[in-house]
Enzyme design. Structure first.
Site, PDB file in Angstrom:
ATOM      1  NE  ARG A   1       6.700  -1.469  -0.835  1.00  0.00           N
ATOM      2  CZ  ARG A   1       6.069  -0.320  -1.077  1.00  0.00           C
ATOM      3  NH1 ARG A   1       5.825   0.536  -0.090  1.00  0.00           N
ATOM      4  NH2 ARG A   1       5.699   0.010  -2.293  1.00  0.00           N
TER       5      ARG A   1
ATOM      6  CE1 TYR B   1       1.374   2.732  -2.184  1.00  0.00           C
ATOM      7  CE2 TYR B   1       2.237   0.692  -1.261  1.00  0.00           C
ATOM      8  CZ  TYR B   1       2.377   2.043  -1.527  1.00  0.00           C
ATOM      9  OH  TYR B   1       3.519   2.691  -1.172  1.00  0.00           O
TER      10      TYR B   1
ATOM     11  CG  ASP C   1       2.895   0.064   2.522  1.00  0.00           C
ATOM     12  OD1 ASP C   1       1.921   0.099   3.304  1.00  0.00           O
ATOM     13  OD2 ASP C   1       3.516   1.082   2.148  1.00  0.00           O
TER      14      ASP C   1
ATOM     15  CG  HIS D   1      -0.385   2.695   0.899  1.00  0.00           C
ATOM     16  ND1 HIS D   1      -1.116   3.752   0.437  1.00  0.00           N
ATOM     17  CD2 HIS D   1       0.885   3.139   1.016  1.00  0.00           C
ATOM     18  CE1 HIS D   1      -0.327   4.795   0.266  1.00  0.00           C
ATOM     19  NE2 HIS D   1       0.899   4.454   0.615  1.00  0.00           N
TER      20      HIS D   1
ATOM     21  CD  GLU E   1       4.927   0.771   5.173  1.00  0.00           C
ATOM     22  OE1 GLU E   1       5.798   0.046   4.633  1.00  0.00           O
ATOM     23  OE2 GLU E   1       4.743   1.953   4.844  1.00  0.00           O
TER      24      GLU E   1
ATOM     25  CD  GLU F   1       3.931   5.475   4.287  1.00  0.00           C
ATOM     26  OE1 GLU F   1       4.887   4.711   4.249  1.00  0.00           O
ATOM     27  OE2 GLU F   1       3.175   5.679   3.324  1.00  0.00           O
TER      28      GLU F   1
ATOM     29  NE  ARG G   1       7.151   2.584   6.948  1.00  0.00           N
ATOM     30  CZ  ARG G   1       8.022   2.781   5.949  1.00  0.00           C
ATOM     31  NH1 ARG G   1       9.317   2.707   6.168  1.00  0.00           N
ATOM     32  NH2 ARG G   1       7.612   3.078   4.734  1.00  0.00           N
TER      33      ARG G   1
ATOM     34  CD  GLU H   1      10.012   3.008   1.965  1.00  0.00           C
ATOM     35  OE1 GLU H   1       9.634   3.781   2.871  1.00  0.00           O
ATOM     36  OE2 GLU H   1       9.278   2.649   1.023  1.00  0.00           O
TER      37      GLU H   1
ATOM     38  CD1 TRP I   1      -4.142   5.254  -3.881  1.00  0.00           C
ATOM     39  CD2 TRP I   1      -2.664   6.342  -2.587  1.00  0.00           C
ATOM     40  NE1 TRP I   1      -2.900   5.060  -4.412  1.00  0.00           N
ATOM     41  CE2 TRP I   1      -1.974   5.701  -3.647  1.00  0.00           C
ATOM     42  CE3 TRP I   1      -1.942   7.071  -1.641  1.00  0.00           C
ATOM     43  CZ2 TRP I   1      -0.589   5.790  -3.785  1.00  0.00           C
ATOM     44  CZ3 TRP I   1      -0.571   7.166  -1.780  1.00  0.00           C
ATOM     45  CH2 TRP I   1       0.094   6.524  -2.850  1.00  0.00           C
TER      46      TRP I   1
HETATM   47  O1  KDG Z   1       3.794  10.027  -0.861  1.00  0.00           O
HETATM   48  C1  KDG Z   1       3.287   8.769  -0.536  1.00  0.00           C
HETATM   49  C2  KDG Z   1       4.404   7.739  -0.531  1.00  0.00           C
HETATM   50  O2  KDG Z   1       5.475   8.200   0.228  1.00  0.00           O
HETATM   51  C3  KDG Z   1       3.927   6.432   0.016  1.00  0.00           C
HETATM   52  O3  KDG Z   1       2.897   5.915  -0.787  1.00  0.00           O
HETATM   53  C4  KDG Z   1       5.095   5.442   0.043  1.00  0.00           C
HETATM   54  O4  KDG Z   1       3.844   3.994   1.460  1.00  0.00           O
HETATM   55  C5  KDG Z   1       4.911   4.333   0.984  1.00  0.00           C
HETATM   56  C6  KDG Z   1       6.111   3.614   1.414  1.00  0.00           C
HETATM   57  O5  KDG Z   1       5.983   2.792   2.297  1.00  0.00           O
HETATM   58  O6  KDG Z   1       7.172   3.889   0.873  1.00  0.00           O
HETATM   59 MG    MG Z   2       4.131   2.867   3.245  1.00  0.00          MG
END
Ligand code: KDG
Ligand code: MG
Length: 402
Positions: free
Chosen positions: A147, A159, A210, A212, A236, A262, A283, A339, A402
């Site tokens: 990643r 991020y 990611d 995010h 992602e 996630e 995820r 991951e 975020w």
């Molecule tokens: O607690 C938040 C994290 O687990 C996150 O920011 C990690 O996005 C993440 C990832 O893909 O590992």
């Molecule tokens: Mg993530």
């Protein structure tokens, strides 16, 4: 057979982990991960005040019935806190089941579909050059999937970029700190970053990225389209998870594979996304999505639509969750990738783990159950310390995802 005792162990070896330990009158106990980054004590309190009294006296072998007791039986169902607690209960019960039967968890999930689990590493850099360097280091360690996240020029906090020398860790002690973010600059930068990575390392390395949750649907569509030439393994969380319709727009414009979830915590978060073929990878982790009982059903449903499993595996999920994920990944036929962010060494003082990294993959030994143990004396040496994830604002001060 009965559950005779259960307790919650909160420990902070470098970061907070919440572990549920369920003890039976057969002399066997099981462990589950109840960690919810930045909200740990909410889950601990829910377990201690509500779930544990309800568990006492129940037969630990009835995983299906107990899962439903804490899902259907809870009027205020779903939600991150509720589901983290249920996930920990379910994982601990499957750990017990494996120990009672004297066999590793993967054997209870259909046995091995593969010997080892493909994992991806995190490459991170404050700019494109540093990120490229970081990709090279991960390849040198044997990873074949990486990643890539890098600082965006003129954006104060991107991020996935580590603050210092170590790996990326977003949670920081105390109340949430604020970061600033600018999507237009990011959208211009990301395709150039991946062009550089492909130029430097060629076509064979599997590349992931990611977003995010930071794009609007039309921004996500633009990004996915612009990244197409670099053939990502996945993109992602291109839009925020709660706006599932946003993925329809992305799909109309791009064939870049999408991974999401996630922050999801139920099969029901996925039913439309999967049946409408809006995503390619799941995820949602075992420790937030309802444990083995719930995820087995989701994996079977996803498999029908050729959607693969790609569990979240950041360091804020404990070694108990990672080990359980490896068992699951070994067993299900529609496994995609796992991951893997190695926990810092101090975590191994508290958790005794049974998995091993080698040549870009993880394997696990034949210890019955999940196979991870916790040293409670060591855990007590690292008391809880409040830490939170950041919040993000656009450059004009508007609060954003975020
Ligand atoms: O607690 C938040 C994290 O687990 C996150 O920011 C990690 O996005 C993440 C990832 O893909 O590992
Ligand atoms: Mg993530």
């Amino acid at each position: 057979m009965k559950i005779k005792n259960a307790k919650v162990i909160v420990s902070c070896p470098g970061r907070n982990f919440v572990t549920l330990k369920i003890e039976t009158d057969a002399g066997v106990y099981g462990l589950g991960d109840a960690t919810l980054n930045g909200r740990e004590l909410a889950v601990a309190s829910y377990l201690e005040n509500y779930c544990i009294p309800m568990l006492l006296g129940k037969d630990p072998r009835n995983t299906e019935d107990l899962w439903n007791y804490f899902y259907r039986g809870v009027y205020w169902k779903r939600g991150a806190v509720n589901m983290a607690a249920l996930s920990a209960i379910d994982l601990a019960l499957w750990d017990i089941k494996g120990k009672l039967l004297g066999t590793p968890l993967y054997n209870l999930l259909g046995g091995k579909s593969r010997e080892r689990v493909l994992v991806y590493a995190h490459a991170t850099g404050k700019d494109s050059a540093e990120a490229l360097d970081s990709v090279g280091k991960k390849l040198d360690l044997g990873f074949s999937a990486v990643r890539v996240q890098a600082g965006v020029p003129n954006v104060p906090a991107s991020y996935g970029v580590a603050r210092g020398e170590g790996p990326y860790e977003p949670a920081a002690p105390g109340l949430p700190h604020e970061e600033s973010w600018d999507t237009p600059r990011y959208l211009r930068f990301a395709p150039k970053l991946f062009q550089n990575v492909r130029d430097a390392y060629g076509d064979d390395v599997l590349l992931l990225h990611d977003v995010h949750h930071r794009c609007t649907p039309i921004e996500a569509a633009r990004l996915a389209k612009d990244l197409e030439p670099y053939r990502l393994f996945w993109l992602e969380d291109p839009v925020t998870g709660e706006l599932q319709e946003g993925l329809r727009l992305l799909r109309r414009h791009s064939v870049t594979p999408v991974a999401i979830g996630e922050v999801f915590n139920s099969v029901y978060d996925y039913t439309s996304l999967i049946s409408e073929q809006l995503i390619d990878f799941v995820r949602m982790p075992l420790s937030h999505g309802g444990g083995v009982t719930h995820l087995l059903k989701l994996a079977a449903f996803a498999g029908i639509y050729h959607v693969q499993m790609g569990f979240h595996g950041a360091t804020d999920l404990s070694p108990v969750n990672l080990a359980a994920s490896i068992h699951f990944d070994l067993a299900v036929s529609n496994f995609g990738i796992q991951e893997y962010m190695p926990h810092p060494e101090v975590v191994n003082e508290v958790f005794k783990v049974n998995y091993r990294f080698e040549r870009g993959t993880l394997s696990i030994d034949d210890t019955p159950g999940i196979g991870v143990d916790i040293d409670e004396e060591q855990a007590a040496r690292y008391p809880y310390q409040m830490a939170c994830l950041p919040v993000a604002r656009k450059l004009d001060g508007t609060l954003t995802y975020w």
